[in-house]
Design a protein around this motif. Structure first.
Motif, mmCIF file in Angstrom:
data_model
loop_
_atom_site.group_PDB
_atom_site.id
_atom_site.type_symbol
_atom_site.label_atom_id
_atom_site.label_comp_id
_atom_site.label_asym_id
_atom_site.label_seq_id
_atom_site.Cartn_x
_atom_site.Cartn_y
_atom_site.Cartn_z
ATOM 1 N N ILE A 16 0.828 -1.202 0.000
ATOM 2 C CA ILE A 16 0.000 0.000 0.000
ATOM 3 C C ILE A 16 0.863 1.253 0.000
ATOM 4 C CG2 ILE A 16 -1.820 1.231 1.247
ATOM 5 C CD1 ILE A 16 -2.672 -1.599 0.374
ATOM 6 N N ASP A 17 0.462 2.249 -0.781
ATOM 7 C CA ASP A 17 1.059 3.584 -0.715
ATOM 8 C C ASP A 17 0.320 4.319 0.396
ATOM 9 O OD1 ASP A 17 1.804 6.237 -0.946
ATOM 10 O OD2 ASP A 17 1.462 6.352 -3.106
ATOM 11 N N LEU A 18 0.933 4.413 1.559
ATOM 12 C CA LEU A 18 0.272 4.978 2.739
ATOM 13 C C LEU A 18 0.011 6.482 2.625
ATOM 14 C CD1 LEU A 18 2.106 3.005 5.551
ATOM 15 C CD2 LEU A 18 -0.168 2.571 4.592
ATOM 16 N N ASP A 19 0.609 7.136 1.635
ATOM 17 C CA ASP A 19 0.383 8.576 1.436
ATOM 18 C C ASP A 19 -0.705 8.857 0.405
ATOM 19 O OD1 ASP A 19 2.410 9.265 3.256
ATOM 20 O OD2 ASP A 19 3.941 9.075 1.690
ATOM 21 N N SER A 20 -1.413 7.842 -0.048
ATOM 22 C CA SER A 20 -2.346 8.034 -1.166
ATOM 23 C C SER A 20 -3.826 8.011 -0.786
ATOM 24 C CB SER A 20 -2.094 6.947 -2.226
ATOM 25 O OG SER A 20 -2.447 5.671 -1.718
ATOM 26 N N LEU A 21 -4.153 8.051 0.490
ATOM 27 C CA LEU A 21 -5.564 7.997 0.888
ATOM 28 C C LEU A 21 -6.334 9.155 0.285
ATOM 29 C CD1 LEU A 21 -7.778 6.635 2.633
ATOM 30 C CD2 LEU A 21 -7.140 8.241 4.452
ATOM 31 N N VAL A 40 -0.232 -2.093 -4.989
ATOM 32 C CA VAL A 40 0.348 -3.017 -5.959
ATOM 33 C C VAL A 40 0.273 -4.411 -5.350
ATOM 34 C CG1 VAL A 40 1.864 -1.338 -7.085
ATOM 35 C CG2 VAL A 40 2.708 -2.633 -5.133
ATOM 36 N N TRP A 41 0.236 -5.431 -6.199
ATOM 37 C CA TRP A 41 0.137 -6.792 -5.701
ATOM 38 C C TRP A 41 0.590 -7.781 -6.758
ATOM 39 C CZ3 TRP A 41 -3.971 -3.563 -6.695
ATOM 40 C CH2 TRP A 41 -4.893 -3.956 -7.669
ATOM 41 N N PHE A 42 0.851 -8.982 -6.296
ATOM 42 C CA PHE A 42 1.187 -10.098 -7.180
ATOM 43 C C PHE A 42 0.045 -11.098 -7.137
ATOM 44 C CE2 PHE A 42 5.439 -8.705 -5.728
ATOM 45 C CZ PHE A 42 6.026 -8.451 -6.962
ATOM 46 N N GLN A 48 4.966 -18.454 -11.509
ATOM 47 C CA GLN A 48 4.568 -17.596 -12.622
ATOM 48 C C GLN A 48 3.757 -16.413 -12.100
ATOM 49 O OE1 GLN A 48 2.573 -20.588 -15.109
ATOM 50 N NE2 GLN A 48 4.066 -20.072 -16.680
ATOM 51 N N PRO A 49 4.381 -15.513 -11.344
ATOM 52 C CA PRO A 49 3.633 -14.389 -10.784
ATOM 53 C C PRO A 49 3.297 -13.344 -11.841
ATOM 54 C CG PRO A 49 5.940 -14.155 -10.257
ATOM 55 C CD PRO A 49 5.779 -15.483 -10.937
ATOM 56 N N VAL A 50 2.279 -12.589 -11.555
ATOM 57 C CA VAL A 50 1.851 -11.464 -12.373
ATOM 58 C C VAL A 50 1.860 -10.240 -11.464
ATOM 59 C CG1 VAL A 50 -0.075 -10.503 -13.689
ATOM 60 C CG2 VAL A 50 0.402 -12.946 -13.804
ATOM 61 N N ALA A 51 2.449 -9.132 -11.919
ATOM 62 C CA ALA A 51 2.490 -7.892 -11.144
ATOM 63 C C ALA A 51 1.291 -7.030 -11.530
ATOM 64 C CB ALA A 51 3.787 -7.150 -11.401
ATOM 65 N N CYS A 52 0.608 -6.489 -10.523
ATOM 66 C CA CYS A 52 -0.586 -5.672 -10.743
ATOM 67 C C CYS A 52 -0.475 -4.350 -9.994
ATOM 68 C CB CYS A 52 -1.831 -6.396 -10.233
ATOM 69 S SG CYS A 52 -2.091 -8.045 -10.904
ATOM 70 N N LEU A 53 -1.098 -3.312 -10.543
ATOM 71 C CA LEU A 53 -1.210 -2.047 -9.818
ATOM 72 C C LEU A 53 -2.628 -1.536 -9.963
ATOM 73 C CD1 LEU A 53 -1.271 0.562 -11.949
ATOM 74 C CD2 LEU A 53 1.124 0.073 -12.070
ATOM 75 N N GLY A 54 -3.063 -0.793 -8.947
ATOM 76 C CA GLY A 54 -4.414 -0.263 -8.962
ATOM 77 C C GLY A 54 -4.754 0.390 -7.642
ATOM 78 N N PRO A 120 7.771 -2.996 -3.471
ATOM 79 C CA PRO A 120 8.322 -1.911 -4.297
ATOM 80 C C PRO A 120 8.603 -0.653 -3.458
ATOM 81 C CG PRO A 120 6.363 -2.858 -5.321
ATOM 82 C CD PRO A 120 6.449 -3.415 -3.938
ATOM 83 N N PRO A 121 9.589 0.135 -3.864
ATOM 84 C CA PRO A 121 9.881 1.389 -3.153
ATOM 85 C C PRO A 121 8.640 2.285 -3.098
ATOM 86 C CG PRO A 121 11.591 0.927 -4.770
ATOM 87 C CD PRO A 121 10.489 -0.072 -4.995
ATOM 88 N N GLY A 122 8.438 2.921 -1.945
ATOM 89 C CA GLY A 122 7.297 3.825 -1.768
ATOM 90 C C GLY A 122 6.036 3.143 -1.275
#
Length: 133
Positions: A16-21, A40-42, A48-54, A120-122
């Protein structure tokens, strides 16, 4: 949601991006509003992981969450998971249609997948809806 010290893909964790609420607009007179955080999550298999953002979003009753940690503590219904905006499996991209947005997503997703399962960073990880072990 609760935070775990280590990553297990089977627990469907999120970083979680804790600064994005953010709070979406709400109708006057309502005692609730939509809130969201960037995440972001896998997914997939560990081989065979898949990287996701949302985003992770839900309705929160008043009073408003004080911060992202308060939001996550009050976010208990994970049956719908995250709203995926982009996904990368190492070969194929799914998500945005605008080239600039695709480039932004891949700039984040490609190193994320290459460094699997690092946070991931951030971002702060790993957060899950599953019960505490």
């Amino acid at each position: 949601m609760h935070r775990e010290d280590h990553f297990l893909i089977s627990r469907k964790p999120y970083a979680i991006d804790l600064d994005s609420l953010t709070r979406s607009e709400r109708d006057p007179g309502k005692t609730w509003a939509w809130y969201s955080v960037n995440a972001v999550w896998f997914r997939g298999r560990k081989t065979q992981p898949v990287a996701c953002l949302g985003t992770l979003r839900t309705i929160i009753d008043d009073p408003a969450p004080a911060d992202a940690a308060d939001f996550l503590a009050r976010f208990t219904d994970g049956r719908y998971g995250g709203d995926c905006h982009g996904r990368w499996d190492g070969e194929n991209y799914w998500g945005a249609q605008k080239p600039f947005e695709i480039d932004l997503h891949l700039a984040q997703l490609q190193p994320m997948l290459a460094n699997y399962p690092a946070v991931p960073p951030g971002y702060d990880g790993w957060w899950t809806f599953q019960s505490t072990r």
